[in-house]
Enzyme design. Structure first.
Site, PDB file in Angstrom:
ATOM      1  N   TYR A 150       0.858  -1.194   0.000  1.00 28.24           N
ATOM      2  CA  TYR A 150       0.000   0.000   0.000  1.00 28.24           C
ATOM      3  C   TYR A 150       0.887   1.234   0.000  1.00 28.24           C
ATOM      4  O   TYR A 150       1.981   1.236   0.581  1.00 28.24           O
ATOM      5  CB  TYR A 150      -0.921  -0.035   1.225  1.00 28.24           C
ATOM      6  CG  TYR A 150      -1.902   1.117   1.267  1.00 28.24           C
ATOM      7  CD1 TYR A 150      -2.742   1.367   0.187  1.00 28.24           C
ATOM      8  CD2 TYR A 150      -1.979   1.950   2.370  1.00 28.24           C
ATOM      9  CE1 TYR A 150      -3.631   2.436   0.209  1.00 28.24           C
ATOM     10  CE2 TYR A 150      -2.869   3.019   2.405  1.00 28.24           C
ATOM     11  CZ  TYR A 150      -3.692   3.256   1.313  1.00 28.24           C
ATOM     12  OH  TYR A 150      -4.560   4.304   1.332  1.00 28.24           O
ATOM     13  N   TYR A 183      -2.597   4.293   9.400  1.00 26.26           N
ATOM     14  CA  TYR A 183      -2.047   3.054   8.834  1.00 26.26           C
ATOM     15  C   TYR A 183      -0.984   2.460   9.767  1.00 26.26           C
ATOM     16  O   TYR A 183      -0.611   1.307   9.653  1.00 26.26           O
ATOM     17  CB  TYR A 183      -1.497   3.300   7.425  1.00 26.26           C
ATOM     18  CG  TYR A 183      -1.473   2.054   6.576  1.00 26.26           C
ATOM     19  CD1 TYR A 183      -2.649   1.432   6.178  1.00 26.26           C
ATOM     20  CD2 TYR A 183      -0.270   1.483   6.185  1.00 26.26           C
ATOM     21  CE1 TYR A 183      -2.617   0.277   5.414  1.00 26.26           C
ATOM     22  CE2 TYR A 183      -0.227   0.338   5.411  1.00 26.26           C
ATOM     23  CZ  TYR A 183      -1.417  -0.266   5.025  1.00 26.26           C
ATOM     24  OH  TYR A 183      -1.380  -1.411   4.270  1.00 26.26           O
TER      25      TYR A 183
HETATM   26  P1  NAI Z   1      -7.472 -10.227   3.839  1.00 28.57           P
HETATM   27  O1  NAI Z   1      -7.717  -9.962   5.280  1.00 28.57           O
HETATM   28  O2  NAI Z   1      -8.520 -10.912   3.066  1.00 28.57           O
HETATM   29  O3  NAI Z   1      -6.080 -10.986   3.644  1.00 28.57           O
HETATM   30  C1  NAI Z   1      -5.017 -10.948   4.579  1.00 28.57           C
HETATM   31  C2  NAI Z   1      -4.574 -12.382   4.762  1.00 28.57           C
HETATM   32  O4  NAI Z   1      -3.400 -12.493   5.579  1.00 28.57           O
HETATM   33  C3  NAI Z   1      -5.662 -13.253   5.437  1.00 28.57           C
HETATM   34  O5  NAI Z   1      -6.003 -14.321   4.599  1.00 28.57           O
HETATM   35  C4  NAI Z   1      -4.970 -13.730   6.697  1.00 28.57           C
HETATM   36  O6  NAI Z   1      -5.437 -14.979   7.167  1.00 28.57           O
HETATM   37  C5  NAI Z   1      -3.517 -13.763   6.226  1.00 28.57           C
HETATM   38  N1  NAI Z   1      -2.583 -13.911   7.329  1.00 28.57           N
HETATM   39  C6  NAI Z   1      -2.531 -13.192   8.485  1.00 28.57           C
HETATM   40  N2  NAI Z   1      -1.574 -13.688   9.287  1.00 28.57           N
HETATM   41  C7  NAI Z   1      -0.999 -14.735   8.625  1.00 28.57           C
HETATM   42  C8  NAI Z   1       0.054 -15.649   8.945  1.00 28.57           C
HETATM   43  N3  NAI Z   1       0.706 -15.584  10.110  1.00 28.57           N
HETATM   44  N4  NAI Z   1       0.367 -16.599   8.039  1.00 28.57           N
HETATM   45  C9  NAI Z   1      -0.291 -16.682   6.858  1.00 28.57           C
HETATM   46  N5  NAI Z   1      -1.291 -15.841   6.496  1.00 28.57           N
HETATM   47  C10 NAI Z   1      -1.636 -14.877   7.387  1.00 28.57           C
HETATM   48  O7  NAI Z   1      -7.211  -8.763   3.211  1.00 28.57           O
HETATM   49  P2  NAI Z   1      -6.636  -8.289   1.801  1.00 28.57           P
HETATM   50  O8  NAI Z   1      -6.981  -6.865   1.704  1.00 28.57           O
HETATM   51  O9  NAI Z   1      -7.028  -9.218   0.725  1.00 28.57           O
HETATM   52  O10 NAI Z   1      -5.064  -8.339   2.033  1.00 28.57           O
HETATM   53  C11 NAI Z   1      -4.168  -8.933   1.161  1.00 28.57           C
HETATM   54  C12 NAI Z   1      -2.919  -8.100   0.992  1.00 28.57           C
HETATM   55  O11 NAI Z   1      -3.252  -6.896   0.304  1.00 28.57           O
HETATM   56  C13 NAI Z   1      -2.260  -7.672   2.312  1.00 28.57           C
HETATM   57  O12 NAI Z   1      -0.857  -7.708   2.143  1.00 28.57           O
HETATM   58  C14 NAI Z   1      -2.735  -6.243   2.442  1.00 28.57           C
HETATM   59  O13 NAI Z   1      -1.902  -5.477   3.263  1.00 28.57           O
HETATM   60  C15 NAI Z   1      -2.660  -5.823   0.985  1.00 28.57           C
HETATM   61  N6  NAI Z   1      -3.356  -4.587   0.642  1.00 28.57           N
HETATM   62  C16 NAI Z   1      -4.660  -4.424   1.006  1.00 28.57           C
HETATM   63  C17 NAI Z   1      -5.306  -3.239   0.757  1.00 28.57           C
HETATM   64  C18 NAI Z   1      -6.702  -3.016   1.223  1.00 28.57           C
HETATM   65  O14 NAI Z   1      -7.122  -1.845   1.289  1.00 28.57           O
HETATM   66  N7  NAI Z   1      -7.455  -4.051   1.549  1.00 28.57           N
HETATM   67  C19 NAI Z   1      -4.629  -2.117   0.039  1.00 28.57           C
HETATM   68  C20 NAI Z   1      -3.289  -2.419  -0.351  1.00 28.57           C
HETATM   69  C21 NAI Z   1      -2.677  -3.601  -0.030  1.00 28.57           C
END
Ligand code: NAI
Length: 269
Positions: free
Chosen positions: A149, A159
Site C-alpha cells: 500500500y 495506517y
Molecule cells: P485479507 O484480510 O482478506 O487478507 C489478509 C490475509 O493475511 C488473510 O487471509 C490472513 O489470514 C492472512 N494472514 C494473516 N496472518 C498470517 C500468517 N501468520 N500466516 C499466513 N497468512 C496470514 O485482506 P486483503 O486486503 O485481501 O489483504 C491482502 C494483501 O493486500 C495484504 O498484504 C494487504 O496489506 C494488501 N493490501 C490491502 C489493501 C486493502 O485496502 N485491503 C490495500 C493495499 C494492499
C-alpha cells in the site's frame, strides 16, 4: 473472458480468507486462466472452513501454514513440489498489525506487537522466498508477487506500523528480486493497490475515509479486488517477463495526483 494466460503454470497462493480477499479473486482468475495451485493460509484462518469452497471450485489442495514459521513453510513447499515438481508463481497476500488491531496509536506503539506484525506482514515474504530458494522450487521465468500500500512511501495517519512493514516488504522485493533474477530469471515485484474493502483493509482506523478520498483523487477511481486480480494474472503471465524489482502502482492514478478538482471543490468557498 479467459485468455489462457496461465495455461500449464503452477503456483502457491497465500492469503485467501474469504470471498472479499484479493487472494481469493486471484485464485478464481488464475484457475480460469489455466493455472493449477496450492492454497494456503494460517491454521487459525482455516478454522472457519470457508476456503474449502474455493479449493473445490479451483481443484486445489489446501495446506495450512503460518507464514512466519519456516517449519510450516517447509512442509507447504514439500507438499507443493511433490504435486507439481516445480512452480511458476507465488502470491504473497498477507498482512496483519497487532497494533492496528488493538487500536494502539503510532506514538504509543507496543514493540512486541510491532515485531509480530513485522514478521507476518514483511519478513514472511523473505521466509517464503528463502524456502523456495533452498528447495530450488521456481522454474525459470517464474514470478513472485506481494501486495503493498502507498502508505509505505507517503504518510497516511492511521495506517500505523503497517506503513513501516510495507516499506520493509517493498525493500525485500528489490533485494531478493536481484538475487532471483541472477539465479534463474525469476522476477519479484510488489503491487501497490488502492484501498479495498476486505477484512485486512477494514481493520485500519478511518478506512472508509481512505477509500472515499482515494476515489475522489484518482482519475480512474479506485481499483477493486477484481481489478487487482487481473493485474496479478498479467504479472504471472509470460507477457511481463522482463518486469522485476518494481513497486507497481495499481491505484487508478492516485499516486501521481497532487490534488483533484473534486477534492479542491470541497475547499472552494
Ligand atoms: P485479507 O484480510 O482478506 O487478507 C489478509 C490475509 O493475511 C488473510 O487471509 C490472513 O489470514 C492472512 N494472514 C494473516 N496472518 C498470517 C500468517 N501468520 N500466516 C499466513 N497468512 C496470514 O485482506 P486483503 O486486503 O485481501 O489483504 C491482502 C494483501 O493486500 C495484504 O498484504 C494487504 O496489506 C494488501 N493490501 C490491502 C489493501 C486493502 O485496502 N485491503 C490495500 C493495499 C494492499
Amino acid at each position: 473472458m479467459s485468455y489462457g494466460l496461465l495455461k500449464g503454470k503452477k503456483g502457491i497462493i497465500f492469503g485467501a480468507l474469504d470471498s472479499n480477499s484479493i487472494a481469493w479473486k486471484v485464485a478464481e482468475l488464475a484457475h480460469q486462466e489455466g493455472a493449477e495451485f496450492v492454497l494456503t493460509n494460517a491454521p487459525v484462518a482455516l478454522r472457519m472452513g470457508e476456503l474449502n469452497g474455493l479449493a473445490e471450485k479451483t481443484g486445489s489442495d489446501i495446506v495450512p501454514a503460518d507464514a512466519t514459521s519456516m517449519e510450516d513453510l517447509g512442509k507447504l513447499f514439500d507438499h507443493t513440489l511433490e504435486k507439481f515438481e516445480k512452480i511458476d508463481f507465488i502470491l504473497h497476500s498477507i498482512g496483519m498489525s497487532v497494533n492496528v488491531r488493538k487500536g494502539k496509536e503510532y506514538t504509543d506503539i507496543n514493540y512486541d506487537w510491532l515485531m509480530k506484525g513485522w514478521d507476518i506482514s514483511a519478513v514472511s515474504f523473505h521466509k517464503v522466498m528463502k524456502t523456495a530458494w533452498d528447495k530450488d522450487a521456481m522454474n525459470e521465468w517464474g514470478s513472485i508477487l506481494a501486495l503493498t500500500y502507498i502508505a509505505a512511501q507517503r504518510t497516511f495517519p492511521g495506517y500505523n506500523d503497517m506503513a513501516d512493514n510495507k516499506a520493509y516488504l517493498e525493500s525485500i522485493a528489490r533485494s531478493f528480486g536481484y538475487e532471483w533474477g541472477n539465479k534463474n530469471k525469476v522476477r519479484v515485484n510488489t503491487i501497490s493497490q488502492s484501498p479495498t474493502l476486505t477484512t485486512a483493509g477494514q481493520g485500519i482506523k478511518g478506512f472508509n475515509g481512505f477509500v472515499d478520498f482515494a476515489k475522489e483523487m484518482s482519475p480512474l477511481g479506485n481499483a477493486t479486488a477484481d481489478d487487482c486480480a487481473n493485474y496479478c494474472i498479467t504479472l504471472f503471465s509470460d507477457l511481463t517477463k522482463m518486469v522485476t524489482m518494481q513497486n507497481l502502482f495499481h491505484d487508478g492514478g492516485f499516486s501521481n495526483v497532487g490534488v483533484s478538482e473534486m477534492v479542491m471543490n470541497r475547499f472552494e468557498k
